[in-house]
Structures are given as C-alpha cells and as structure tokens.
Design a protein around this motif. Structure first.
Motif, PDB file in Angstrom:
ATOM      1  N   ASP A   2       0.820  -1.204   0.000  1.00 26.62           N
ATOM      2  CA  ASP A   2       0.000   0.000   0.000  1.00 26.62           C
ATOM      3  C   ASP A   2       0.863   1.267   0.000  1.00 26.62           C
ATOM      4  O   ASP A   2       0.627   2.205  -0.761  1.00 26.62           O
ATOM      5  CB  ASP A   2      -0.884  -0.040   1.251  1.00 26.62           C
ATOM      6  CG  ASP A   2      -2.157   0.755   1.035  1.00 26.62           C
ATOM      7  OD1 ASP A   2      -2.526   0.914  -0.127  1.00 26.62           O
ATOM      8  OD2 ASP A   2      -2.738   1.177   2.028  1.00 26.62           O
ATOM      9  N   PHE A  81      -5.785   9.308  -5.215  1.00 26.84           N
ATOM     10  CA  PHE A  81      -4.926   9.257  -4.035  1.00 26.84           C
ATOM     11  C   PHE A  81      -5.756   9.038  -2.761  1.00 26.84           C
ATOM     12  O   PHE A  81      -5.291   8.439  -1.789  1.00 26.84           O
ATOM     13  CB  PHE A  81      -4.156  10.582  -3.942  1.00 26.84           C
ATOM     14  CG  PHE A  81      -2.992  10.563  -3.000  1.00 26.84           C
ATOM     15  CD1 PHE A  81      -1.894   9.761  -3.258  1.00 26.84           C
ATOM     16  CD2 PHE A  81      -2.973  11.368  -1.873  1.00 26.84           C
ATOM     17  CE1 PHE A  81      -0.809   9.758  -2.399  1.00 26.84           C
ATOM     18  CE2 PHE A  81      -1.898  11.370  -1.010  1.00 26.84           C
ATOM     19  CZ  PHE A  81      -0.806  10.559  -1.273  1.00 26.84           C
ATOM     20  N   GLY A  82      -6.990   9.532  -2.792  1.00 29.54           N
ATOM     21  CA  GLY A  82      -7.871   9.375  -1.628  1.00 29.54           C
ATOM     22  C   GLY A  82      -8.478   7.992  -1.525  1.00 29.54           C
ATOM     23  O   GLY A  82      -9.175   7.688  -0.552  1.00 29.54           O
ATOM     24  N   SER A  84      -7.913   3.973  -1.204  1.00 33.42           N
ATOM     25  CA  SER A  84      -6.885   3.052  -0.739  1.00 33.42           C
ATOM     26  C   SER A  84      -6.283   2.282  -1.930  1.00 33.42           C
ATOM     27  O   SER A  84      -7.016   1.851  -2.822  1.00 33.42           O
ATOM     28  CB  SER A  84      -7.552   2.103   0.263  1.00 33.42           C
ATOM     29  OG  SER A  84      -6.796   0.962   0.408  1.00 33.42           O
ATOM     30  N   LYS A  87      -7.699  -0.787  -3.547  1.00 36.70           N
ATOM     31  CA  LYS A  87      -9.012  -0.691  -4.213  1.00 36.70           C
ATOM     32  C   LYS A  87      -8.929   0.054  -5.536  1.00 36.70           C
ATOM     33  O   LYS A  87      -9.935   0.235  -6.205  1.00 36.70           O
ATOM     34  CB  LYS A  87     -10.012  -0.005  -3.275  1.00 36.70           C
ATOM     35  CG  LYS A  87     -10.584  -0.970  -2.243  1.00 36.70           C
ATOM     36  CD  LYS A  87     -11.408  -0.265  -1.220  1.00 36.70           C
ATOM     37  CE  LYS A  87     -10.638  -0.081   0.056  1.00 36.70           C
ATOM     38  NZ  LYS A  87     -11.085   0.877   0.981  1.00 36.70           N
ATOM     39  N   ARG A 156     -19.294   1.439  -1.907  1.00 37.81           N
ATOM     40  CA  ARG A 156     -19.043   0.150  -1.245  1.00 37.81           C
ATOM     41  C   ARG A 156     -17.994  -0.694  -1.975  1.00 37.81           C
ATOM     42  O   ARG A 156     -17.607  -1.751  -1.512  1.00 37.81           O
ATOM     43  CB  ARG A 156     -20.355  -0.635  -1.126  1.00 37.81           C
ATOM     44  CG  ARG A 156     -21.272  -0.100  -0.021  1.00 37.81           C
ATOM     45  CD  ARG A 156     -20.581  -0.197   1.325  1.00 37.81           C
ATOM     46  NE  ARG A 156     -21.470   0.091   2.437  1.00 37.81           N
ATOM     47  CZ  ARG A 156     -21.055   0.194   3.692  1.00 37.81           C
ATOM     48  NH1 ARG A 156     -19.778   0.054   3.996  1.00 37.81           N
ATOM     49  NH2 ARG A 156     -21.909   0.457   4.649  1.00 37.81           N
ATOM     50  N   ILE A 159     -14.547   3.024  -1.925  1.00 37.19           N
ATOM     51  CA  ILE A 159     -14.293   3.976  -0.837  1.00 37.19           C
ATOM     52  C   ILE A 159     -14.321   3.298   0.537  1.00 37.19           C
ATOM     53  O   ILE A 159     -13.366   3.407   1.312  1.00 37.19           O
ATOM     54  CB  ILE A 159     -15.350   5.125  -0.855  1.00 37.19           C
ATOM     55  CG1 ILE A 159     -15.464   5.746  -2.260  1.00 37.19           C
ATOM     56  CG2 ILE A 159     -15.006   6.192   0.195  1.00 37.19           C
ATOM     57  CD1 ILE A 159     -14.229   6.424  -2.788  1.00 37.19           C
ATOM     58  N   TYR A 160     -15.409   2.616   0.825  1.00 31.30           N
ATOM     59  CA  TYR A 160     -15.567   2.068   2.174  1.00 31.30           C
ATOM     60  C   TYR A 160     -16.358   0.759   2.057  1.00 31.30           C
ATOM     61  O   TYR A 160     -17.576   0.747   2.149  1.00 31.30           O
ATOM     62  CB  TYR A 160     -16.318   3.087   3.036  1.00 31.30           C
ATOM     63  CG  TYR A 160     -16.301   2.829   4.521  1.00 31.30           C
ATOM     64  CD1 TYR A 160     -15.103   2.735   5.217  1.00 31.30           C
ATOM     65  CD2 TYR A 160     -17.492   2.703   5.237  1.00 31.30           C
ATOM     66  CE1 TYR A 160     -15.092   2.517   6.576  1.00 31.30           C
ATOM     67  CE2 TYR A 160     -17.489   2.503   6.609  1.00 31.30           C
ATOM     68  CZ  TYR A 160     -16.287   2.410   7.273  1.00 31.30           C
ATOM     69  OH  TYR A 160     -16.270   2.197   8.642  1.00 31.30           O
ATOM     70  N   ASP A 164     -13.869  -2.971   4.952  1.00 30.67           N
ATOM     71  CA  ASP A 164     -13.310  -1.772   5.604  1.00 30.67           C
ATOM     72  C   ASP A 164     -14.068  -1.470   6.895  1.00 30.67           C
ATOM     73  O   ASP A 164     -13.465  -1.139   7.925  1.00 30.67           O
ATOM     74  CB  ASP A 164     -13.421  -0.540   4.685  1.00 30.67           C
ATOM     75  CG  ASP A 164     -12.482  -0.617   3.508  1.00 30.67           C
ATOM     76  OD1 ASP A 164     -11.496  -1.366   3.587  1.00 30.67           O
ATOM     77  OD2 ASP A 164     -12.740   0.081   2.510  1.00 30.67           O
TER      78      ASP A 164
END
Lengths: 179, 498
Positions: A2, A81-82, A84, A87, A156, A159-160, A164
C-alpha cells in the motif's frame, strides 16, 4: 504494498504541482500586455471590461491551456490518491480515466470556442450563454459529476467496503479494550 | 402588496431571527459537554450535514459579493461557482472518511486535534490553530459588518427605524448570532444551517425564474447585450482575464478541501457510510443556491448597459437593487432572509472553530493538556470572540478599513494553502512529515500576509493566493520526501490502510 503504491502516486502529484509552479514562473516572465487583468468601462464607473481578448492571450494562452489541463489531471490523481491503493482496480482507473477524458473535452471546447470567436468575431448561443461560456459554466460544473458518481455509486466498492467497515469496527474495539 | 414591501422584508428577516433564537434554546437542552458543543457528539444525519456543508460554503460573499463580481467583471467569477462541485468531490475523496475515522478513534473535537494525532506534533497543532484564529477574525468581522450593513439598509427603509445607526445594527445582529451559538453550540449551528440551506435553495431557484423573465428574450438576450458592449466580459475568462480565472479555478476548486469550517463538519456525521449520500446532496444544494450569483449578476450588468437601470454606485449593490426593482415583495423577503441565513451560517461555523482553537487547541499545544470545564469556557469565549470581531468590524469601518481587508486575506486562500496539503494529502500519505506540514503552513502564511502587507502584485492579474497554494503543495511533498519519517501510532497506521 500500500505504502509503495501511494508513494508512486505522490511522485506524480509532486511532478504535476511542480509543473504548475513552473508555468506560473513562465507566465511571470511572459511579455506584459496592457490591461491583461481588465480595464475600466468607458462610461460605467463600477464596471470593468476585458478589451482585446486576442492581445491578452497572445503570450500566455498556451501556458493557460496547459495549466488548466494539468489542474484537471491533478484533480483526478488526487481523487485516486484518496482511494486506498488496494481498491484502485483496473475498473476504478477506467472510471477515473473517463472522468479525466471528459474534463479534457470541456477544456478543449471552451478554449477552442473562445479562440474561434476571437478569430471570427461570431459566436453561437447555448442555454442562454455564448457557446464557449456555456462550456465553461455548465461543462466545468459537470466535470465533477463523473467523480461524484464514482464516489456515490462505487462507495461500497472503492471507498468504504463492508470489509473496511469491519476492519474499522475491529480497530475501535481493540482500542477500547486497550484503553 | 407593493405598498408594504419594506414591512414584508423586515417581517421575513425578523421571523428568521426568531427562529434562530428558538433553535438556540432547543439546542441548549441537547448540549451537555464540549463534544456536543463542538462536533454535536458525532450524531448528525446525512441531510443535516449536507445542508450545513453547502450553506456554510456560500457566505454573504456568495449572496452579495458574487452577483457584484459578475456585474463588475463579467463571467470571470463563474469559475468559482462552476468548480465548487469538483471541490466537494475532492473533499469527500480525500478527507471525509479519514477525518471521521480519526475523530472517533481519538475523540477529536477540532481540526487541530486531528492533525496533532496524525503528525504527533504539537507545533503543527499550534500552527493550524493560529491560522484558524487569524482567518476566523477576518472572516467573522467581514460577515458581521455585512450583516449590519444589510440590516441598516432594510430597517432605514421603514418609517419607524429610518435613522437607525450602524452600531445598533451590529449589536442586534451580533446578539442573535451570539445567543444561538452560545446556548446551543454546533447543534444550534447545524440545525439553523439546515433551514438556512433550505431558504438559500428556494431563494436561488426563485431568483433564476425571475431573472430569466426580466428580458423578453430571457438570459440569451441579456448575454447578447453584454457581448455587444464588450465581448470579453461574457467570454469564458471574463474581464479579469485568463490568469485571474485560472487562479480562482485552482484556489476554489482544490481549496474547498482545506476549509476548516467545512471539513470539521465531516467529523460530525453519525455513520461513515452516510458520506455516499451527503456528497451529491451538497453538490446539488450548492448549485441551486448559487444560481442567484450567476443570474443576478448577468441581468444587472445587462440592464445597466441597456440603460434600463442607472449605473450602480458599488458593484455589491447589484443584489439589493435587483431585489427592489425586479422582484415582488414576498420573494424579496425570502431572499433577504436567505442573505441573513448565508451570512449567519458561515459566521456560526467560524465562531465554533475559532472557539475550539482558543480554548482547546492552543492550551493543549502549549501546556500539553486542555483546560478544565471546557463547555463553560467554550460558551464564554464564543461570546467574547463574536464581541471582539464585532468591535473589530466597527473599528475597521470607521477608522482603518485596511485592517479587515488584511485579515480577510487570511480567508479562503490561506486556509486552502496551509490546510489542504497538511490535511487532504497528509491523511492519505504515510510519508508526510511534521517538517513538511510546518513548511507548508509557514509558506502559506508568509506569502499571503506578505503580498497583502507589502502590496505585492503579480503579472497578468495572477492571484497571490494561487502562488501561495502551489508553493505550499510543492514544498509539503518535497520536504516530506527528504525528511525523516516519524513512526506513526499503530491505530493511525492501520486507519490509513483502510
């Protein structure tokens, strides 16, 4: 893994930001043009006019086009960049690439439309505004929509994710146990 | 109805202020500790956050200054409006999830709390807190002054208050603001924001409908009149030119993710997953409210060029003249209430973050611990901060107009340049260091203050805030890459992997 992927992207961000700084320096050294930032309206005191558009763009037009393209590139790279690194799948990059493509279309249309107007003195109108301005107002606003769609519809997935959420809840629990 | 125009406007504004006071009393019962006061106990729903976010973005500048800019320099300022949607998107991609996670993990109640947790540095906390306090003073003073000037203009139109003074208007408007902010803290603030946002959406939409009917040929006739007078002011870069436009595009587009009064609200939602609905709601809300900015500005410029209206004494008169000439009294009442809403929603957000910086962050950065009984001090300092800002606004208005202008420069651009790299990039990059953060903040403050103090200008109307922002970005990343990394705390390290 990462950290390494984010490190690679940080070099891209640094390169783009440095290029933007370089363009600003080049503009600073460009041949000055009178009233480049506008001048007073001849008869209305509280108003300004732009005057000769072609003259104002003569020495900085290309720099400005490069600047706006780089800013759009910076925006999509920052959005990536925002997310992860694990993903940032091929699917994600396709969406982000398409978003960038749309921004380039808008930039091209507004710059070239303005250029064409400066050469011919004629313009068409779209949605109440001269067409190049319509590209600026509506187009620049719409540039964000692909990114908003990726965030909202892909929330989903990119992002999250459920995984996560579980990891975060686990992190909170382990922290409260420690405390 | 036309005969009661002024009374209807005063009634609408009065009704709105009563609502603010009642909300303050209601919220006081829900405010039990400093966490409730500053971040609403992280218990807010998506609609409240979405409306609070966009209504705090669009301040009095948006309702008064925005149309004034279009009137004065044509479409240059469209860049600020058009790029805001990108700004929201970036803020959510880069900040929303991580700031909310840190806030919950570390019980953070302010932005400096978050950066202190991320960088393990009290110096970074202190610098961010100082930046916030300086910015808040300038912003707050201008907002209070704007509120008082508008109130004086409205009240002086009635027989009863024809000779009301500016000082009285500052006292009345500040008193309402102080009351609901002191009693209900951020809970009162966000719930008034909810209604303020709704009023702003209604006002923006109705104004667009009215504006398009001023000229028979609608918006196209208005823009054609402007093109015939000076084509450049209606072309994509406006009268201010391409470099000024690019500066606004950059500073307002990327800079939104560096505004402390906005990103602090991202710490307040109940669930992280609510972010997926908050983003589109904020973007749409802002767009509808900002219709006022575009439509009033264009119509007023065209109407003056066309000779329908006498030239304005000041560009900022564009909105008020439009309302008095082209709208019916009820709509004027809604829009004036919307104007107060826009100013107050931004002011309460600034009061909240400024107070947190003073009573929570600066003591923590200097003494290593926060003060006792934070809720009491929070209420006291909120009142004092608003009172000082009001006095500062009056002093500046009557004695030295450069003071507020100077601190006003510590507004959007300085927040963007000093906070964006440190927060938006730093929360996503484990390699970011405290040295990089300190360099970025100091650079941003120095360039922004320096250009204002010494009257430095750049060629082609280039914006000093743009220079500061690009410089701080490059230096933040460059210095971080070349300085030793501090080992992250385990929870922060794991959070940044999510």
């Amino acid at each position: 893994m990462d950290i390494k992927q984010n490190n690679k992207l940080i070099y891209v961000l640094l390169a783009i930001s440095s290029a933007l700084a370089l363009i600003l320096i080049l503009i600073g050294f460009a041949e000055p043009v009178a009233d480049a930032g506008g001048t007073n309206h001849p008869s209305i005191a509280s108003m300004k006019i732009g005057g000769n558009g072609a003259a104002r763009l003569a020495h900085v037009g290309n720099y400005s086009f490069a600047f706006i393209c780089l800013v759009f590139l910076l925006i999509v790279c920052l959005a990536a960049f925002g997310v992860s690194a694990k993903k940032r799948t091929r699917e994600f990059w396709i969406y982000v690439g398409a978003a960038f493509g749309f921004t380039m279309l808008v930039s091209w249309k507004l710059f070239m439309g303005h250029q064409a107007f400066l050469e011919s003195g004629e313009t068409t109108y779209s949605f109440g505004f001269p067409t190049p301005t319509a590209w600026q107002l509506y187009g620049a606003w719409l540039c964000a929509i692909p990114l908003v769609a990726v965030y909202t519809l892909g929330f989903r997935k990119f992002i999250y994710t459920a995984e996560d959420e579980e990891s975060f809840n686990h992190l909170l629990k382990s922290k409260s146990d420690t405390d | 109805m036309e005969g009661f125009r002024q009374e209807i406007i005063v009634g609408a504004v009065l009704l709105y202020m009563v609502f603010c006071v009642v909300t303050g009393i209601w919220a006081m019962r829900r405010t039990h500790n400093a966490s409730d006061f500053f971040i609403a106990g992280r218990g807010l729903g998506p609609i409240v956050i979405a409306l609070a976010l966009f209504s705090s973005t669009l301040s009095g500048f948006g309702f008064v200054g925005g149309p004034g800019l279009v009137y004065s320099i044509g479409v240059s300022s469209f860049w600020i409006v058009a790029v805001s949607s990108t700004g929201y998107a970036l803020a959510f991609f880069l900040v929303a999830k991580r700031i909310r996670m840190i806030a919950e993990m570390r019980d953070c109640i302010s932005l400096p709390d978050v950066v202190a947790a991320r960088y393990k540095s009290q110096t970074v906390r202190l610098l961010i807190a100082i930046t916030i306090v300086l910015g808040v003073m300038g912003y707050l003073a201008t907002q209070i002054l704007a509120m008082a000037v508008v109130m004086q203009a409205i009240l002086s139109g009635t027989e009863m208050f024809a000779s009301i003074g500016l000082v009285t208007c500052v006292i009345i408007s500040s008193a309402v603001l102080i009351f609901y902010c002191v009693s209900g803290g951020i809970i009162a603030s966000v719930y008034t924001d909810l209604v303020q946002g709704a009023i702003m959406i209604v006002a923006g939409t109705l104004i667009l409908v009215t504006a398009t009917s001023v000229f028979e040929g609608g918006m196209q006739e208005a823009t054609s009149i402007i093109v015939a007078d000076d084509s450049e002011s209606m072309m994509p870069f406006g009268a201010a030119g391409i470099i000024a436009s690019m500066g606004w595009f950059f500073v307002f587009g990327l800079g939104l993710a560096g505004q402390p009064h906005l990103i602090t609200k991202m710490m307040m939602n109940k669930k992280i997953s609510d972010n997926r609905t908050i983003l589109p709601m904020s973007v749409i809300g802002y767009l509808m409210a900002a219709l006022l900015w575009v439509s009033i500005g264009v119509i007023m410029r065209a109407a003056v060029i066309d000779g329908r209206i006498a030239p304005l004494a000041l560009p900022d008169d564009a909105a008020s003249v439009f309302l008095s000439v082209f709208t019916n009294p009820l709509l004027a009442g809604v829009v004036f209430a919307g104007l107060f809403a826009a100013i107050m929603s931004t002011s309460d957000a600034f009061l909240n973050i400024g107070t947190a910086a003073i009573i929570h962050d600066i003591p923590k950065a200097i003494r290593g611990k926060s003060i006792q009984n934070e809720l009491f001090w929070a209420r006291l300092v909120t009142a004092l901060l608003a009172a000082v800002a009001a006095a500062f606004a009056l002093y500046s208005h009557y004695q030295d107009a450069t003071l507020v202008a100077l601190l006003g420069a510590f507004g959007w651009g300085t927040f963007a340049a000093s906070i964006f790299p440190v927060v938006a990039i730093g929360l996503n990059w484990k390699g970011a260091t405290a040295s990089g953060a300190i360099t970025a903040i100091v650079t941003a403050l120095t360039i922004n203050l320096g250009t204002q103090l010494f009257g430095i200008t750049f060629p082609y109307g280039m914006n000093g805030q743009l220079v500061a922002f690009v410089s701080s970005m490059v230096l933040f990343m460059g210095v971080s890459l070349f300085t030793a990394k501090t080992k992250l705390d385990q929870d922060i390290n794991r959070m940044m992997d999510i």
